[in-house]
Design a protein around this motif. Structure first.
Motif, mmCIF file in Angstrom:
data_model
loop_
_atom_site.group_PDB
_atom_site.id
_atom_site.type_symbol
_atom_site.label_atom_id
_atom_site.label_comp_id
_atom_site.label_asym_id
_atom_site.label_seq_id
_atom_site.Cartn_x
_atom_site.Cartn_y
_atom_site.Cartn_z
ATOM 1 N N ALA A 1 -48.502 -52.369 14.785
ATOM 2 C CA ALA A 1 -48.870 -53.141 15.968
ATOM 3 C C ALA A 1 -49.000 -52.222 17.182
ATOM 4 O O ALA A 1 -49.937 -52.356 17.976
ATOM 5 N N SER A 2 -48.075 -51.265 17.303
ATOM 6 C CA SER A 2 -48.166 -50.319 18.425
ATOM 7 C C SER A 2 -49.427 -49.474 18.297
ATOM 8 O O SER A 2 -50.145 -49.245 19.279
ATOM 9 N N SER A 3 -49.698 -49.004 17.078
ATOM 10 C CA SER A 3 -50.916 -48.198 16.859
ATOM 11 C C SER A 3 -52.155 -49.009 17.183
ATOM 12 O O SER A 3 -53.116 -48.497 17.773
ATOM 13 N N LEU A 4 -52.111 -50.278 16.805
ATOM 14 C CA LEU A 4 -53.259 -51.156 17.046
ATOM 15 C C LEU A 4 -53.532 -51.290 18.539
ATOM 16 O O LEU A 4 -54.662 -51.111 18.998
ATOM 17 N N VAL A 5 -52.462 -51.566 19.308
ATOM 18 C CA VAL A 5 -52.649 -51.748 20.751
ATOM 19 C C VAL A 5 -53.108 -50.428 21.381
ATOM 20 O O VAL A 5 -54.007 -50.407 22.224
ATOM 21 N N LEU A 6 -52.508 -49.318 20.933
ATOM 22 C CA LEU A 6 -52.912 -48.010 21.471
ATOM 23 C C LEU A 6 -54.376 -47.715 21.136
ATOM 24 O O LEU A 6 -55.083 -47.077 21.922
ATOM 25 N N SER A 7 -54.826 -48.187 19.972
ATOM 26 C CA SER A 7 -56.204 -47.884 19.567
ATOM 27 C C SER A 7 -57.221 -48.538 20.490
ATOM 28 O O SER A 7 -58.374 -48.139 20.530
ATOM 29 N N TYR A 8 -56.792 -49.554 21.224
ATOM 30 C CA TYR A 8 -57.697 -50.213 22.163
ATOM 31 C C TYR A 8 -57.745 -49.476 23.506
ATOM 32 O O TYR A 8 -58.287 -49.973 24.468
ATOM 33 N N GLY A 9 -57.090 -48.310 23.545
ATOM 34 C CA GLY A 9 -57.131 -47.517 24.771
ATOM 35 C C GLY A 9 -56.154 -47.979 25.828
ATOM 36 O O GLY A 9 -56.313 -47.685 27.016
ATOM 37 N N ILE A 10 -55.131 -48.736 25.405
ATOM 38 C CA ILE A 10 -54.123 -49.205 26.363
ATOM 39 C C ILE A 10 -53.013 -48.165 26.391
ATOM 40 O O ILE A 10 -52.317 -47.981 25.392
ATOM 41 N N GLU A 11 -52.838 -47.471 27.492
ATOM 42 C CA GLU A 11 -51.928 -46.323 27.485
ATOM 43 C C GLU A 11 -50.594 -46.667 28.120
ATOM 44 O O GLU A 11 -50.292 -46.260 29.242
ATOM 45 N N TRP A 12 -49.787 -47.432 27.402
ATOM 46 C CA TRP A 12 -48.439 -47.742 27.861
ATOM 47 C C TRP A 12 -47.473 -46.808 27.148
ATOM 48 O O TRP A 12 -47.468 -46.743 25.920
ATOM 49 N N THR A 13 -46.624 -46.137 27.906
ATOM 50 C CA THR A 13 -45.682 -45.184 27.302
ATOM 51 C C THR A 13 -44.757 -45.873 26.304
ATOM 52 O O THR A 13 -44.442 -45.311 25.251
ATOM 53 N N ILE A 14 -44.356 -47.094 26.642
ATOM 54 C CA ILE A 14 -43.411 -47.816 25.772
ATOM 55 C C ILE A 14 -43.954 -47.942 24.358
ATOM 56 O O ILE A 14 -43.212 -47.901 23.364
ATOM 57 N N LEU A 15 -45.299 -48.067 24.242
ATOM 58 C CA LEU A 15 -45.902 -48.236 22.921
ATOM 59 C C LEU A 15 -45.725 -46.991 22.062
ATOM 60 O O LEU A 15 -45.609 -47.081 20.843
#
Lengths: 581, 239
Positions: free
Chosen positions: B56-70
């Motif tokens: 899920a974290s990889s998925l959200v990161l793959s959308y270019g959302i750069e949250w450190t927590i992820l």
């Protein structure tokens, strides 16, 4: 008395002069006719499972492109064989057996009009063989049908004929169940059906809806394929087809839940926390669940947005609500029932003290957990008009329905087969250890394989029904090679899951052929719920007086997983087009 | 006085303190539960939870959302896939056994603090991998968009028909070695020389459900299919 067609002594239990015997595990009066026909349909189902499982291997090893077993043209043929044998023949033969269990067996009646049951079985087998033959001998200009056989794709007329024959055979095979219900209500007009019979009855009504839809889809299409009709409407076909295409999966669902209620009660001592609530949930299924089939048309041009939203959101939530009721009611029934038996220390003691080495119990519980967490959540989510956009026709969809019909239905049906081996075929397992391990091994391996299907579909947009995507999308610069590590995990766990399936067939068939005979009820004592089932009848000790806090915590965890998955998917959908950004 | 009675007379603060205390005790009892089925539950549950957090974290990161927590939840999930089963199938049972049997003072100290040590190591690894990720935990999402694994061969196929003859041509021929036309199971035309134009008779085509169809396949020099076009004669315009 041995039947003249008896093979391997599989149809020769001891009966009283009136043809009945008392089951030492369930306490039910079981008639010879019920025993024999449940065995017949169950065995046929296992043969279909074995046959379809062979194609699970070839299909999975093609999708894992490092192996790349089949050429694209062969892949469609194998995928069609896999789909029809597992999703239709394995399931439907089992479901007829479940109707006979839920009807005449639970009601303590004989199976009426056995000649009709026999004829139904013969017609179903004929239809199944014809479908298999038609798919396997597909030659251009015909195409392999996959599951859907969409018009105007040219498919062998034999395939449509086989599908129609199979559907008619299923209706015929279900008739003895309806006659049983008719007799029961005529003789006992003022009494309510037991819950499992009620569930089986709801299943049968949904089944008839689905089967009639199938006839509506396939009969005109056969005429079109034989060129007796010049043109057939593709949009109309798709809408009619999905009445059976998804309707059969709803039969799987309701039959599976009937099995959950039955087996948790018999082997774990579960009680029904509230008959009214559970029955209401089944009624909700009756009215709403077939509308869920509309989610297959969410990317089609022919239907209006209002129609889609109504069917796949508002109406379908009626069925979702029913599933959530069962998701609480069944574990709560187990918890309260086991606490009543003094088996429930602490928050989860009722669960950890349960008979986990009994494959009937463990199969049922894994079916409940994995269906809920992996199949149910994704199904409700992706069946929504908006979220469907990111899931539709990706490999994640395949992951979803493997979570429902494999981790849910197939695992539950395997548990039922384990149960039938011991209580109807009267055979000990050839290896208690292998039988105990099988549900754990199969569920775990298939669980990871299913997760990988979902991941490659959602993370990379890998399409379904495609032989070559990672190594090669011919003639394009577009590559999905980044997905290959996850495909490797998928391939390995798919192989492990297939090994688990093989283990099931080995244990099941091996027990029938080589297993020691169960000579008296005492040898099945390990299947009986703690304290026997008589405890459930005590009016001075009502089940709702017992705590269900463990179930409440589990349901909160389930709800949290539901909410997180839902929010995550919606959030990603907004990011896709930068809505509000 | 029973617990429920004392709960009824407790102040909200006391009630909250008791509830938190009870939750903590429940958590500890679940953490140390050591029957085979509990070990399996906890191991399998954490393995699936780890998979979920990681993907899920990889998925959200793959959308270019750069949250450190992820990056930390991704590391947490990735490590948990291994560490969850390791903790509950190996370390917790070992710690429980050592607490009963260990005699050497060092071993006793380790046993007494085994779970703290284990959790500290686990969290340290999560923090390190969250800060400095290693390649196996990073799913690659860029290559699909930037890869140049093959040339893009996507010409237009245009066909016309007149007097029972179908004539077709391709808008470009770069990267194409041969064109094969089939109908049903039969090959009815093959072109291996530029210009890649071809004609064939409608009568040569197989008819199915009242439709005459043909398939045009473009192949490279290795005979691999680059593109496949399926056309029905009824959709081909008259010249």
């Amino acid at each position: 008395m041995t039947h003249k067609l008896d093979v391997l002594g599989l149809f020769d239990n001891e009966y009283r002069d009136d043809g009945f015997r008392s089951c030492s595990v369930t306490g039910l009066e079981v008639h010879r006719t019920v025993d024999n026909y449940v065995k017949l349909f169950g065995l046929t189902a296992v043969i279909a499972l074995l046959f379809g499982g062979i194609f699970a291997f070839t299909v999975a090893m093609t999708r894992w492109e490092v192996v790349g077993l089949l050429e694209p043209a062969d892949f469609y043929t194998h995928l069609s064989m896999h789909a029809w044998n597992l999703l239709i023949f394995w399931m439907v033969f089992m479901e007829i057996a479940i109707l006979y269990v839920g009807g005449p067996m639970v009601l303590g009646r004989r199976l009426p009009i056995t000649m009709v049951a026999k004829a139904g079985w013969a017609v179903m087998v004929g239809g199944a063989l014809l479908v298999n033959y038609a798919i396997w001998t597909t030659e251009p200009p015909n195409e392999a049908p996959l599951l859907t056989a969409y018009v105007p794709m040219p498919i062998s007329p034999l395939f449509y004929a086989g599908a129609i024959i199979f559907i008619l055979g299923t209706v015929v095979a279900a008739l003895p169940f309806f006659v049983t219900m008719w007799y029961e209500k005529r003789e006992n007009p003022g009494t309510t059906l037991p819950l499992v019979s009620f569930a089986a009855f709801v299943t049968s009504i949904i089944a008839v809806e689905a089967l009639v839809g199938g006839l509506f889809a396939f009969v005109p299409t056969l005429f079109w394929r034989l060129e007796m009709i010049e043109w057939w409407d593709a949009a109309w076909y798709r809408q009619m087809y999905w009445i059976i295409g998804h309707g059969t999966q709803q039969i799987n669902l309701v039959a599976m839940i009937a099995v959950w209620y039955f087996l948790t009660h018999v082997v774990a001592g579960a009680e029904v926390v509230s008959e009214k609530v559970s029955r209401t949930a089944f009624i909700l299924y009756l009215f709403f669940i077939n509308l869920g089939a509309a989610h297959h048309l969410l990317s089609d041009p022919a239907v209006s947005t209002g129609w889609r939203i109504w069917n796949t959101s508002y109406a379908f939530y009626g069925a979702t609500f029913a599933s959530l009721i069962h998701a609480f009611a069944i574990p709560a029934g187990i918890e309260a029932g086991r606490r009543k038996r003094g088996k429930g220390g602490g928050l989860f003691g009722w669960l950890t003290s349960a008979p986990w080495s009994n494959p009937v119990f463990s199969s049922t519980i894994f079916s409940i957990i994995l269906f809920g967490f992996l199949g149910g959540i994704t199904g409700v989510m992706m069946g929504q008009l908006q979220l469907n956009m990111t899931w539709h026709n990706t490999f994640a969809t395949v992951g979803h329905f493997h979570a429902t019909v494999v981790l849910g239905t197939t695992v539950a049906f395997m548990g039922l087969i384990f149960f039938v081996i011991r209580t109807m075929f009267m055979r000990q397992y050839i290896s208690q250890r292998l039988a105990s391990i099988q549900p754990f091994f199969y569920s775990a391996a298939m669980g990871v394989a299913v997760l990988m299907m979902m991941y490659v579909g959602i993370l990379y947009g890998i399409p379904r029904r495609t032989a070559e995507v990672v190594e090669n999308i011919p003639g394009t610069e577009f590559s999905l090679s980044a997905a290959s590590p996850l495909f490797a995990v998928f391939g390995i766990f798919a192989l492990l899951a297939i090994a688990g399936g093989v283990l099931f067939v080995v244990v099941a068939v091996g027990s029938l052929v080589f297993g020691d005979r169960v000579e008296n009820g005492a040898e099945n004592a390990d299947l009986v719920a703690d304290g026997g089932l008589g405890m459930a009848q005590d009016p001075d000790d009502p089940v709702h007086a017992y705590e269900m806090r463990g179930t409440f915590v589990l349901c909160l965890v389930f709800l949290a997983a539901f909410v997180i998955t839902y929010l995550l998917n919606w959030y990603l959908l907004t990011q896709l087009w930068s809505i509000g950004a | 006085m029973t617990r429920s009675e004392s709960d009824a007379t407790a102040s909200p603060l006391q009630f909250l303190r008791r509830a938190i205390g009870q939750a903590w005790r429940d958590l500890l009892s679940v953490y140390y539960a050591n029957t085979p089925i509990w070990r399996l539950f906890k191991s399998a549950g954490l393995l699936f939870f780890g998979f979920f957090c990681w993907s899920a974290s990889s998925l959200v990161l793959s959308y270019g959302i750069e949250w450190t927590i992820l990056e930390y939840t991704r590391a947490y999930g990735f490590v948990l896939i291994l560490w969850g089963p390791l903790t509950h199938a190996v370390i917790v049972p070992l710690v429980i056994r050592l607490r009963r049997t260990a005699e050497h003072p060092v071993v006793r100290a380790v046993a007494r603090n085994g779970s703290k040590i284990n959790l500290s190591v686990f969290l340290a690894i999560v923090l390190i991998l969250g800060t400095v990720p290693i390649s196996p935990m990073l799913l690659d999402f860029q290559s699909p968009l930037e890869s140049a694994s093959g040339s893009d061969v996507n010409p237009d196929l245009s066909c016309t028909r007149s007097d029972g003859i179908v004539s077709c041509s391709l808008s470009e021929s770069e990267g194409i070695d041969s064109v094969v036309v089939t109908s049903g199971n039969r090959e009815i035309e093959r072109v291996e020389e530029p210009p890649l134009e071809f004609t064939f008779r409608e009568d040569d085509l197989e008819e199915v459900v009242g439709q005459k169809e043909f398939v045009v396949e473009l192949r490279d020099e290795d005979g691999e299919t680059l593109r496949r076009y399926r056309r029905s004669v009824s959709s081909v315009p008259e010249a």
